[in-house]
Design a protein around this motif. Structure first.
Motif, PDB file in Angstrom:
ATOM      1  N   VAL B 159       0.445  -1.293  -0.227  1.00 13.48           N
ATOM      2  CA  VAL B 159      -0.076   0.060  -0.333  1.00 13.48           C
ATOM      3  C   VAL B 159       0.866   1.382  -0.494  1.00 13.48           C
ATOM      4  O   VAL B 159       1.689   1.106   0.601  1.00 13.48           O
ATOM      5  N   THR B 160       0.496   2.164  -1.232  1.00 14.92           N
ATOM      6  CA  THR B 160       1.101   3.020  -0.571  1.00 14.92           C
ATOM      7  C   THR B 160       0.034   4.559  -1.065  1.00 14.92           C
ATOM      8  O   THR B 160      -1.031   3.752  -1.295  1.00 14.92           O
ATOM      9  N   THR B 161       0.763   5.634  -0.806  1.00 13.69           N
ATOM     10  CA  THR B 161       0.083   6.684  -0.683  1.00 13.69           C
ATOM     11  C   THR B 161       0.575   7.353  -2.157  1.00 13.69           C
ATOM     12  O   THR B 161       1.757   6.700  -2.388  1.00 13.69           O
ATOM     13  N   PRO B 162      -0.042   8.544  -2.867  1.00 14.10           N
ATOM     14  CA  PRO B 162       0.940   8.969  -4.372  1.00 14.10           C
ATOM     15  C   PRO B 162       1.991   9.630  -4.642  1.00 14.10           C
ATOM     16  O   PRO B 162       3.312   9.480  -5.456  1.00 14.10           O
ATOM     17  N   GLN B 163       2.531  10.338  -3.291  1.00 18.42           N
ATOM     18  CA  GLN B 163       3.137  11.417  -3.524  1.00 18.42           C
ATOM     19  C   GLN B 163       4.531  10.528  -3.046  1.00 18.42           C
ATOM     20  O   GLN B 163       5.090   9.232  -2.892  1.00 18.42           O
ATOM     21  N   ALA B 164       5.817  11.369  -3.668  1.00 22.28           N
ATOM     22  CA  ALA B 164       6.660  10.397  -4.125  1.00 22.28           C
ATOM     23  C   ALA B 164       7.206  10.336  -2.536  1.00 22.28           C
ATOM     24  O   ALA B 164       8.281   9.034  -2.239  1.00 22.28           O
ATOM     25  N   VAL B 165       7.426  10.970  -1.663  1.00 20.86           N
ATOM     26  CA  VAL B 165       7.946  10.782  -0.084  1.00 20.86           C
ATOM     27  C   VAL B 165       7.575   9.212   0.381  1.00 20.86           C
ATOM     28  O   VAL B 165       8.391   8.233   0.477  1.00 20.86           O
ATOM     29  N   SER B 166       6.804   8.951  -0.300  1.00 19.01           N
ATOM     30  CA  SER B 166       5.680   7.540   0.747  1.00 19.01           C
ATOM     31  C   SER B 166       6.169   6.717  -0.769  1.00 19.01           C
ATOM     32  O   SER B 166       6.532   5.873  -0.457  1.00 19.01           O
ATOM     33  N   VAL B 167       5.895   7.295  -2.018  1.00 20.46           N
ATOM     34  CA  VAL B 167       6.724   5.728  -3.405  1.00 20.46           C
ATOM     35  C   VAL B 167       8.309   5.447  -2.621  1.00 20.46           C
ATOM     36  O   VAL B 167       8.163   4.079  -3.201  1.00 20.46           O
ATOM     37  N   GLY B 168       8.854   6.486  -2.439  1.00 16.01           N
ATOM     38  CA  GLY B 168       9.978   6.170  -2.070  1.00 16.01           C
ATOM     39  C   GLY B 168      10.643   5.365  -1.053  1.00 16.01           C
ATOM     40  O   GLY B 168      11.217   4.218  -1.590  1.00 16.01           O
ATOM     41  N   ASP B 169       9.487   4.803  -0.099  1.00 13.63           N
ATOM     42  CA  ASP B 169       9.734   4.164   0.727  1.00 13.63           C
ATOM     43  C   ASP B 169       9.100   2.338   0.042  1.00 13.63           C
ATOM     44  O   ASP B 169       9.623   1.635   0.936  1.00 13.63           O
ATOM     45  N   VAL B 170       7.851   2.824   0.266  1.00  6.48           N
ATOM     46  CA  VAL B 170       7.139   1.778  -0.702  1.00  6.48           C
ATOM     47  C   VAL B 170       8.547   0.912  -1.800  1.00  6.48           C
ATOM     48  O   VAL B 170       8.374  -0.482  -1.552  1.00  6.48           O
ATOM     49  N   ARG B 171       8.959   1.964  -2.306  1.00  9.25           N
ATOM     50  CA  ARG B 171      10.023   0.828  -3.445  1.00  9.25           C
ATOM     51  C   ARG B 171      11.558   0.072  -2.753  1.00  9.25           C
ATOM     52  O   ARG B 171      11.928  -1.367  -2.654  1.00  9.25           O
ATOM     53  N   ARG B 172      11.897   0.876  -1.725  1.00  6.21           N
ATOM     54  CA  ARG B 172      12.244  -0.661  -0.114  1.00  6.21           C
ATOM     55  C   ARG B 172      11.530  -1.594   0.469  1.00  6.21           C
ATOM     56  O   ARG B 172      12.270  -2.458  -0.338  1.00  6.21           O
ATOM     57  N   GLU B 173      10.518  -1.254  -0.284  1.00  3.51           N
ATOM     58  CA  GLU B 173       9.220  -2.414   0.995  1.00  3.51           C
ATOM     59  C   GLU B 173       9.669  -3.618  -0.385  1.00  3.51           C
ATOM     60  O   GLU B 173       9.483  -4.676  -0.357  1.00  3.51           O
ATOM     61  N   LEU B 174       9.929  -3.692  -1.632  1.00  2.00           N
ATOM     62  CA  LEU B 174       9.563  -4.615  -2.840  1.00  2.00           C
ATOM     63  C   LEU B 174      10.799  -4.569  -3.093  1.00  2.00           C
ATOM     64  O   LEU B 174      10.968  -6.507  -2.917  1.00  2.00           O
ATOM     65  N   THR B 175      11.879  -4.242  -2.497  1.00  2.00           N
ATOM     66  CA  THR B 175      12.936  -5.050  -2.569  1.00  2.00           C
ATOM     67  C   THR B 175      13.049  -6.114  -1.112  1.00  2.00           C
ATOM     68  O   THR B 175      13.767  -6.652  -1.560  1.00  2.00           O
ATOM     69  N   PHE B 176      12.922  -5.179  -0.072  1.00  2.19           N
ATOM     70  CA  PHE B 176      12.454  -6.024   1.186  1.00  2.19           C
ATOM     71  C   PHE B 176      11.537  -7.134  -0.092  1.00  2.19           C
ATOM     72  O   PHE B 176      12.140  -8.734   0.832  1.00  2.19           O
ATOM     73  N   CYS B 177      10.736  -7.497  -0.101  1.00  2.00           N
ATOM     74  CA  CYS B 177      10.089  -9.109  -1.036  1.00  2.00           C
ATOM     75  C   CYS B 177      10.786  -9.899  -1.791  1.00  2.00           C
ATOM     76  O   CYS B 177      10.784 -10.475  -1.492  1.00  2.00           O
ATOM     77  N   LYS B 178      11.343  -8.781  -2.351  1.00  3.50           N
ATOM     78  CA  LYS B 178      12.592  -9.718  -3.689  1.00  3.50           C
ATOM     79  C   LYS B 178      13.675 -10.803  -2.247  1.00  3.50           C
ATOM     80  O   LYS B 178      13.994 -11.500  -3.260  1.00  3.50           O
ATOM     81  N   LYS B 179      13.715  -9.941  -1.671  1.00  2.00           N
ATOM     82  CA  LYS B 179      15.047 -10.308  -0.862  1.00  2.00           C
ATOM     83  C   LYS B 179      14.404 -11.716  -0.118  1.00  2.00           C
ATOM     84  O   LYS B 179      15.598 -12.650   0.191  1.00  2.00           O
ATOM     85  N   THR B 180      13.389 -11.211   1.023  1.00  2.00           N
ATOM     86  CA  THR B 180      12.954 -12.533   1.113  1.00  2.00           C
ATOM     87  C   THR B 180      12.249 -13.357   0.836  1.00  2.00           C
ATOM     88  O   THR B 180      11.114 -14.274   0.821  1.00  2.00           O
ATOM     89  N   GLY B 181      11.958 -13.566  -1.216  1.00  2.00           N
ATOM     90  CA  GLY B 181      11.100 -14.338  -1.562  1.00  2.00           C
ATOM     91  C   GLY B 181       9.622 -14.107  -1.819  1.00  2.00           C
ATOM     92  O   GLY B 181       8.866 -14.963  -1.429  1.00  2.00           O
TER      93      GLY B 181
END
Lengths: 326, 271
Positions: B159-181
């Motif tokens: 889940v994210t809100t549209p602004q860049a400050v939030s999207v930036g943190d969600v990008r990191r969460e995507l990396t977390f998902c990738k790393k943890t499979g």
């Protein structure tokens, strides 16, 4: 916190006690392992080193909230901008949100790197009298995730306080992640011998946020952190077309105002929702210069003034009590 | 309701999905709650596990705050939200003596409780177990993903809100998902646009389109935009069933559409 499930045994020392999970009564309690897991940290020699370092930092302000996304970083960043308006003051902004550092973006210094010098890490300067430190500067890219458990985060916070070449500073503002866990305990612990002026608590008007914020206030009481006051953010939105105000996050239980009355804390002010604020933050610009006329901006100015007054008072009281001791 | 075998208390659980975000206050608990209500609406049995230990919001949103958790032979009995027992919930909120008590715990203690939450709650038969998480990529997340791994979760809704400050943190969460499979089911953009109830002018309070752009950039499905809807906030404050009561509101079709995509994803395997 109650016992972690089922009935507590007779003579339960309580989960927050140093004896949690270790007392005689804990033998055979189903929660024993759970209670024993989080023992109190032994006193750390770094606390003394940090105390030395913080001697030339006049005021220390924490920005806290139990709830995420209420505007802690926006507030911290603009508190820093506001205080740095006075060119005779040195302002430092420390971002201890290790897993979600937003400060570099909001301050417009994303992608900057910190430099190592003889006296430690140099923070990144936004203006002559305004410097910033964040884990964001240590990452290799915007997709880099900091997947760390508590001890590693705590180590980072310790380094930020002890190993950054802060220099002489009038205001150190610390932006925190949501919650009442490792980062919060660590910052309070590491600064325990160096006098924190107090905490500014940010909330939004709805009960779902207030209930987390009340927990944060209890946390402050527990660790004996003074509360400067509460800021209610995103409080009402004035439609740019018809000028009628709507409550986007309705204060169904009276908002921050009622909570502050009930808990006897000062309300520093309410900041209305202004889409320009979010936009300025995304672009890394200060809305003090972008939208100086907005009601939100003037509300911010008042709040910052009240914080300055609080710190001035706090400082003179401290001086007096120190003189009294001598 | 047999709670035996390798999967223990999770033996009767069809699909497990996590709701994640790097950013706080973007609506993880809201989306978790509304997804549960939407899935119930189509006849599914849903459990919610709230692993936000420092800021549990779901009990309030489902109006079950103050309820207690009981212990039985095979573990903790979750709190049922309705008479039909179609939604059950486990949250640290039920273990607090006073609702305003702060849970001032460091990582190890949080991890121990999460492990207990995953192994010791007697969910019984569920079509879906939704796990609501706190913001970040730290102790709670690592422990939850590790403990759930043997049960093969369906994936994560970000889940994210549209602004860049939030999207930036969600990008990191995507990396977390990738790393943890952990598979990413898709991204939801919440709080995108506010329609003034007086003049119907739509204002993008937190900008617009950030979530969709991120989904495209990361090559993961975009599940939809949920507009800012004061009716939704209000019904969560009061613990009402938004899906049941406000079918005409602007957020309703968005939420129903997200639930449908999750259902579609499970149908080939037959839920």
């Amino acid at each position: 916190m109650a016992e972690a499930g089922g009935a507590a045994p007779h003579g339960c020392p309580g989960t927050s006690s140093a004896q949690a999970g270790r007392a005689a009564a804990c033998q055979g309690c189903p929660s024993r392992g759970l209670c024993a897991a989080g023992g109190p940290a032994a006193s750390d020699p770094a606390i003394e080193e940090i105390k030395e370092k913080m001697k030339i930092v006049k005021h220390k302000i924490l920005v806290l909230s139990g709830k995420g996304g209420v505007g802690k970083s926006t507030f911290s960043a603009h508190l820093a901008h506001g205080l740095a308006k006075d060119e005779t003051k040195q302002v430092a902004l420390l971002d201890i949100d290790i897993c979600g550092p937003s400060i570099p973006k909001i301050m417009g210094i994303e992608g900057e790197q910190v430099h190592q010098s003889g006296s430690g890490w140099s923070p990144v300067y936004v203006e002559e009298n305004l410097c910033v430190m964040s884990v964001g500067f240590l990452l290799s890219g915007p997709d880099d995730a900091v997947i760390w458990r508590g001890p590693k985060k705590n180590g980072m916070i310790k380094q930020f306080l002890r190993d950054v070449d802060w220099g002489e500073i009038d205001y150190l503002i610390v932006d925190t992640p949501p919650g009442t866990s490792d980062e919060h305990l660590s910052i309070v612990q590491y600064l325990s011998s160096s006098q924190i002026d107090g905490a500014v608590i940010i909330t939004t008007p709805q009960e779902v946020s207030l209930q987390d914020v009340r927990k944060e206030i209890n946390f402050c009481h527990k660790v004996k952190l003074p509360i400067i006051g509460v800021v209610e953010n995103m409080s009402g939105f004035v439609c740019p077309k018809c000028k009628i105000e709507s409550q986007i996050f309705p204060p169904t239980t009276g908002g921050a105002e009622k909570m502050c009355q009930n808990l006897n804390i000062s309300l520093l002010g309410k900041v209305p929702l202004d889409p320009q604020i979010g936009k300025s933050c995304d672009q890394g610009q200060s809305f003090f210069s972008e939208i100086p006329e907005s009601p939100a901006t003037s509300s911010y100015r008042n709040i910052i003034q009240r914080i300055q007054e609080y710190c001035g008072l706090h400082h003179s009281q401290e001086k007096r009590s120190n003189q009294g001791m001598e | 309701m047999e709670a035996v075998g390798e999967r223990g208390n999770l033996a009767g659980v069809g699909h497990i999905l996590l709701v994640l975000s790097g950013k706080g206050g973007v609506g993880k608990s809201t989306i978790s709650t509304e997804l549960a209500l939407a899935l119930r609406h189509v006849g599914k049995k849903v459990g919610i596990l709230d692993v936000d230990l420092c800021g549990p919001s779901i009990p309030q949103m489902l109006k079950v705050q103050g309820k207690g958790v009981h212990q039985c032979d095979s573990g903790w009995v979750p709190v049922f939200v309705d008479q039909d027992k179609s939604i059950s919930l486990m949250s640290i909120g039920f273990l607090l003596e006073k609702p305003d008590d702060a849970v001032v715990w460091r990582g190890p203690k949080k991890n121990a409780l999460i492990k207990q939450f995953i192994s010791d709650v007697t969910w019984g038969d569920l079509d879906f177990l939704i796990v609501d998480t706190p913001p970040g990529t730290s102790d709670e997340h690592i422990s939850t993903v590790e403990s759930l791994r043997p049960y093969k979760p369906l994936g994560a809704v970000l889940v994210t809100t549209p602004q860049a400050v939030s999207v930036g943190d969600v990008r990191r969460e995507l990396t977390f998902c990738k790393k943890t499979g952990l598979q990413v089911i898709g991204i939801v953009e919440n709080m995108s646009g506010f329609v003034c109830p007086h003049c119907l002018e739509c204002t993008n309070l937190f900008s617009k389109g950030g979530g969709e752009e991120l989904a495209r950039h990361a090559g993961v499905p975009f599940l939809g935009c949920v507009p800012l809807d004061p009716q939704l906030t209000q019904s969560l404050e009061e613990g009402r069933d938004f899906i049941q009561e406000f079918p005409k509101s602007s957020a309703f079709p968005a939420l129903a559409h997200i639930a449908q995509q999750i259902l579609d994803r499970t149908s080939p395997q037959g839920s």
